[in-house]
Design a protein around this motif. Structure first.
Motif, PDB file in Angstrom:
ATOM      1  N   LEU A 121     -76.229  31.162 -51.521  1.00 20.28           N
ATOM      2  CA  LEU A 121     -76.579  30.471 -50.425  1.00 20.28           C
ATOM      3  C   LEU A 121     -76.476  29.011 -50.306  1.00 20.28           C
ATOM      4  O   LEU A 121     -75.950  28.295 -49.268  1.00 20.28           O
ATOM      5  CB  LEU A 121     -78.232  30.900 -50.023  1.00 20.28           C
ATOM      6  N   MET A 122     -76.700  28.505 -51.632  1.00 15.71           N
ATOM      7  CA  MET A 122     -76.762  26.986 -51.613  1.00 15.71           C
ATOM      8  C   MET A 122     -75.431  26.301 -51.591  1.00 15.71           C
ATOM      9  O   MET A 122     -74.892  25.330 -50.839  1.00 15.71           O
ATOM     10  CB  MET A 122     -77.617  26.566 -53.046  1.00 15.71           C
ATOM     11  N   ILE A 123     -74.512  27.111 -52.121  1.00  9.88           N
ATOM     12  CA  ILE A 123     -72.997  26.622 -51.930  1.00  9.88           C
ATOM     13  C   ILE A 123     -72.465  26.761 -50.694  1.00  9.88           C
ATOM     14  O   ILE A 123     -71.978  25.779 -50.386  1.00  9.88           O
ATOM     15  CB  ILE A 123     -72.247  27.245 -53.171  1.00  9.88           C
TER      16      ILE A 123
ATOM     17  N   ALA B  30     -76.583  14.974 -50.559  1.00  5.57           N
ATOM     18  CA  ALA B  30     -77.418  16.092 -50.563  1.00  5.57           C
ATOM     19  C   ALA B  30     -76.572  17.356 -51.120  1.00  5.57           C
ATOM     20  O   ALA B  30     -77.050  18.059 -51.968  1.00  5.57           O
ATOM     21  CB  ALA B  30     -78.168  16.359 -49.424  1.00  5.57           C
ATOM     22  N   ALA B  31     -75.204  17.193 -50.658  1.00  2.00           N
ATOM     23  CA  ALA B  31     -74.538  18.371 -51.032  1.00  2.00           C
ATOM     24  C   ALA B  31     -74.104  18.353 -52.315  1.00  2.00           C
ATOM     25  O   ALA B  31     -74.095  19.399 -53.094  1.00  2.00           O
ATOM     26  CB  ALA B  31     -73.325  18.436 -50.274  1.00  2.00           C
ATOM     27  N   GLY B  32     -73.787  17.052 -53.019  1.00  2.40           N
ATOM     28  CA  GLY B  32     -73.518  16.763 -54.449  1.00  2.40           C
ATOM     29  C   GLY B  32     -74.597  17.314 -55.284  1.00  2.40           C
ATOM     30  O   GLY B  32     -74.505  17.960 -56.407  1.00  2.40           O
ATOM     31  N   ALA B  33     -75.808  17.112 -54.834  1.00  3.97           N
ATOM     32  CA  ALA B  33     -76.989  17.447 -55.637  1.00  3.97           C
ATOM     33  C   ALA B  33     -77.300  18.788 -55.631  1.00  3.97           C
ATOM     34  O   ALA B  33     -77.639  19.377 -56.783  1.00  3.97           O
ATOM     35  CB  ALA B  33     -78.279  16.606 -55.178  1.00  3.97           C
ATOM     36  N   MET B  34     -77.206  19.354 -54.477  1.00  2.00           N
ATOM     37  CA  MET B  34     -77.337  21.037 -54.476  1.00  2.00           C
ATOM     38  C   MET B  34     -76.126  21.777 -55.256  1.00  2.00           C
ATOM     39  O   MET B  34     -76.644  22.426 -56.023  1.00  2.00           O
ATOM     40  CB  MET B  34     -77.306  21.189 -53.062  1.00  2.00           C
TER      41      MET B  34
END
Length: 291
Positions: free
Chosen positions: A46-48, A246-250
């Motif tokens: 889900l996160m990716i 935010a995407a990089g951290a996730m």
């Protein structure tokens, strides 16, 4: 455009969903390691998918690819630096792992061992009161330290999700923001499960595990959503870089924590299947909400 109180309310509701993941602790004797690994795999999928479809692609549509990639690298390496510099305890299946300066004693404390001040049979009675006071102080200090160590891990893990929600809403991308909120809420269920199982092993009551798990998602996500919304509201041109951040951290959370934690226990196939299911679920949610 959505206002800040609404964003805080949505982020808060999304965070509270984390508490649902704690419900299995009431029957935790039946929770298998396979289920735990599959839950992590589902959350990772889900996160990716949310990072790619909810942040990176919208970021490139609203701005330049370079800005998104720069933000992604800063967010990813920033979280890696935080893992190194901030002492914290990561929850693991029926256990904990120390990182960033946390010690083995901290891990032992989470397991309920290493109690301070257990005197032997020949201890001087005249020192009993002083020893009791010292023991109470040491216990309080150790409890506070463990709370800060767990809180550090929770913040590193959940703040990027709240940031993503706030950034998307501030940029006027209500549909994208709504998809992110729904997906992060779905992801918070297995995430809360992964946090609650080792927390329950410390011996605290089930109701407290439920409360701590719900707060673990709510507090950092609300704060990060408010920060992300406020910053991007000042300049919509910040959205591509902020979305990339935010995407990089996730993505770093997924590859640094979730995937390694869901493998190596003999249940890699279950974790991988759940990962694929989570990825597909995001696409379905995205299609339904946007339609």
């Amino acid at each position: 455009m959505t206002d800040l109180p609404t964003v805080i309310g949505i982020a808060g509701a999304t965070g509270l969903v984390t508490g649902i993941g704690a419900l299995p602790v009431f029957v935790r004797a039946h929770v298998s390691h396979r289920t735990y690994d599959a839950a992590l795999g589902l959350a990772a999928g889900l996160m990716i998918a949310a990072s790619v479809f909810g942040l990176i692609l919208p970021g490139t549509e609203e701005g330049s690819l370079e800005a998104v990639l720069a933000g992604l690298l800063v967010g990813g390496f920033g979280l890696l630096a935080g893992n190194r510099l901030i002492p914290h305890l990561h929850a693991r299946y029926r256990g904990w792992r120390a990182e960033g300066g946390a010690t083995r004693a901290d891990v032992a404390g989470m397991a309920g061992s290493g109690r301070v001040g257990e005197g032997g049979p020949g201890e001087d009675p005249s020192r009993e009161d002083d020893a009791s006071d010292n023991d109470a102080t040491a216990t309080a200090d150790a409890t506070l330290r463990r709370a800060l160590l767990v809180g550090g891990a929770i913040t590193l893990h959940n703040a990027p999700e709240g940031l993503a929600i706030g950034v998307a809403f501030a940029s006027g991308l209500e549909e994208v923001a709504l998809v992110l909120a729904i997906v992060i809420g779905l992801q918070n269920v297995p995430d809360g499960f992964a946090f609650a199982i080792p927390m329950a092993e410390t011996g605290i009551s089930n109701l407290r595990v439920l409360a701590y798990t719900a707060l673990s998602g709510t507090v950092p996500q609300v704060l990060a959503a408010a920060v992300g919304f406020s910053l991007v509201s000042l300049s919509t041109g910040l959205f591509p870089a902020a979305a990339g951040f935010a995407a990089g951290a996730m993505l770093t959370v997924v590859f640094r924590e979730m995937i390694p934690s869901s493998h190596g226990h003999g249940h890699a196939d279950a974790a991988t299947a759940a990962f694929l299911g989570g990825f597909v679920l995001l696409i379905v949610v995205d299609a339904v909400v946007v339609a």
